[in-house]
Design a protein around this motif. Sequence first.
Motif, PDB file in Angstrom:
ATOM      1  N   CYS A  20       0.804  -1.231   0.000  1.00 51.74           N
ATOM      2  CA  CYS A  20       0.000   0.000   0.000  1.00 51.74           C
ATOM      3  C   CYS A  20       0.831   1.272   0.000  1.00 51.74           C
ATOM      4  CB  CYS A  20      -0.933   0.009   1.203  1.00 51.74           C
ATOM      5  SG  CYS A  20      -0.077   0.134   2.786  1.00 51.74           S
ATOM      6  N   GLN A  40      -6.356  -6.495   4.858  1.00 48.22           N
ATOM      7  CA  GLN A  40      -7.500  -6.076   4.035  1.00 48.22           C
ATOM      8  C   GLN A  40      -7.312  -4.655   3.482  1.00 48.22           C
ATOM      9  OE1 GLN A  40      -9.966  -7.889   2.896  1.00 48.22           O
ATOM     10  NE2 GLN A  40      -9.197  -9.682   3.975  1.00 48.22           N
ATOM     11  N   LYS A  41      -6.917  -3.729   4.363  1.00 46.81           N
ATOM     12  CA  LYS A  41      -6.695  -2.353   3.917  1.00 46.81           C
ATOM     13  C   LYS A  41      -5.560  -2.285   2.893  1.00 46.81           C
ATOM     14  CE  LYS A  41      -8.278  -0.125   8.145  1.00 46.81           C
ATOM     15  NZ  LYS A  41      -7.887   0.683   9.304  1.00 46.81           N
ATOM     16  N   CYS A  42      -4.543  -3.097   3.107  1.00 42.74           N
ATOM     17  CA  CYS A  42      -3.386  -3.110   2.219  1.00 42.74           C
ATOM     18  C   CYS A  42      -3.789  -3.594   0.820  1.00 42.74           C
ATOM     19  CB  CYS A  42      -2.295  -4.010   2.785  1.00 42.74           C
ATOM     20  SG  CYS A  42      -0.794  -4.051   1.787  1.00 42.74           S
ATOM     21  N   LYS A  43      -4.562  -4.672   0.754  1.00 37.91           N
ATOM     22  CA  LYS A  43      -5.010  -5.194  -0.543  1.00 37.91           C
ATOM     23  C   LYS A  43      -5.858  -4.169  -1.291  1.00 37.91           C
ATOM     24  CE  LYS A  43      -4.968 -10.184   0.017  1.00 37.91           C
ATOM     25  NZ  LYS A  43      -5.763 -11.416  -0.054  1.00 37.91           N
ATOM     26  N   LYS A  44      -6.745  -3.498  -0.562  1.00 42.23           N
ATOM     27  CA  LYS A  44      -7.602  -2.501  -1.188  1.00 42.23           C
ATOM     28  C   LYS A  44      -6.777  -1.346  -1.735  1.00 42.23           C
ATOM     29  CE  LYS A  44     -11.567   0.453  -0.309  1.00 42.23           C
ATOM     30  NZ  LYS A  44     -12.469   1.004   0.691  1.00 42.23           N
ATOM     31  N   ARG A  45      -5.821  -0.849  -0.943  1.00 46.08           N
ATOM     32  CA  ARG A  45      -4.985   0.271  -1.384  1.00 46.08           C
ATOM     33  C   ARG A  45      -4.054  -0.147  -2.534  1.00 46.08           C
ATOM     34  NH1 ARG A  45      -4.321   4.937  -3.198  1.00 46.08           N
ATOM     35  NH2 ARG A  45      -2.283   5.820  -2.849  1.00 46.08           N
ATOM     36  N   ALA A  47      -4.715  -2.340  -4.814  1.00 44.96           N
ATOM     37  CA  ALA A  47      -5.558  -2.392  -6.018  1.00 44.96           C
ATOM     38  C   ALA A  47      -5.810  -0.984  -6.560  1.00 44.96           C
ATOM     39  CB  ALA A  47      -6.877  -3.091  -5.701  1.00 44.96           C
ATOM     40  N   GLU A  48      -6.012  -0.024  -5.666  1.00 47.97           N
ATOM     41  CA  GLU A  48      -6.202   1.369  -6.094  1.00 47.97           C
ATOM     42  C   GLU A  48      -4.948   1.898  -6.782  1.00 47.97           C
ATOM     43  OE1 GLU A  48      -7.230   3.530  -2.570  1.00 47.97           O
ATOM     44  OE2 GLU A  48      -9.227   2.626  -2.425  1.00 47.97           O
TER      45      GLU A  48
END
Length: 161
Positions: A20, A40-45, A47-48
């Motif tokens: 991230c 979870q936050k790391c995967k989302k960031r 992907a962004e």
Amino acid sequence: MSQCASCGKGGDGLKICNGCKQVKYCNTTCQISHRPKHKQKCKKRAAEIFDQALFKEPPPREDCPICFLRLPCSSLCNYQTCCGKEICNGCVHSFIDLGAETLDSSKTDCPFCREPCHDTDEEAIERIKKRLDVNPNNGEALHFLAFNYLNGSMSLQQDTN
């Protein structure tokens, strides 16, 4: 001052999360212990970040280095294997019409660098491959080589995959 996301220690030598690029850790142990909370936050960031890079607007096409007009689509340009420049067809035709041919009337010089153009297709491909060895990110050279592989031109075997 930044601090470790796991233990809270501050300092300048903290390492940034590779996914991230936002969270910092003082060492690998802290990163591993904090991973379940951060995953979870790391995967989302991540992907962004990937989407931002993927959908980033490509740089504008360059200008013709001779007439300084915006280059048209690639079918109306000539890639020069000697200097790696894309030159608009208008400048190439003007150069030839002005009698810029060399003593050997079967070939002409490059309108930009005045080097003799390639004699054979193999020589052109060799020049392109050398250019790509020096800079594998040379988009024009890569496009030229890929286009010729795709169409089976310049003595290259057509890529049917």
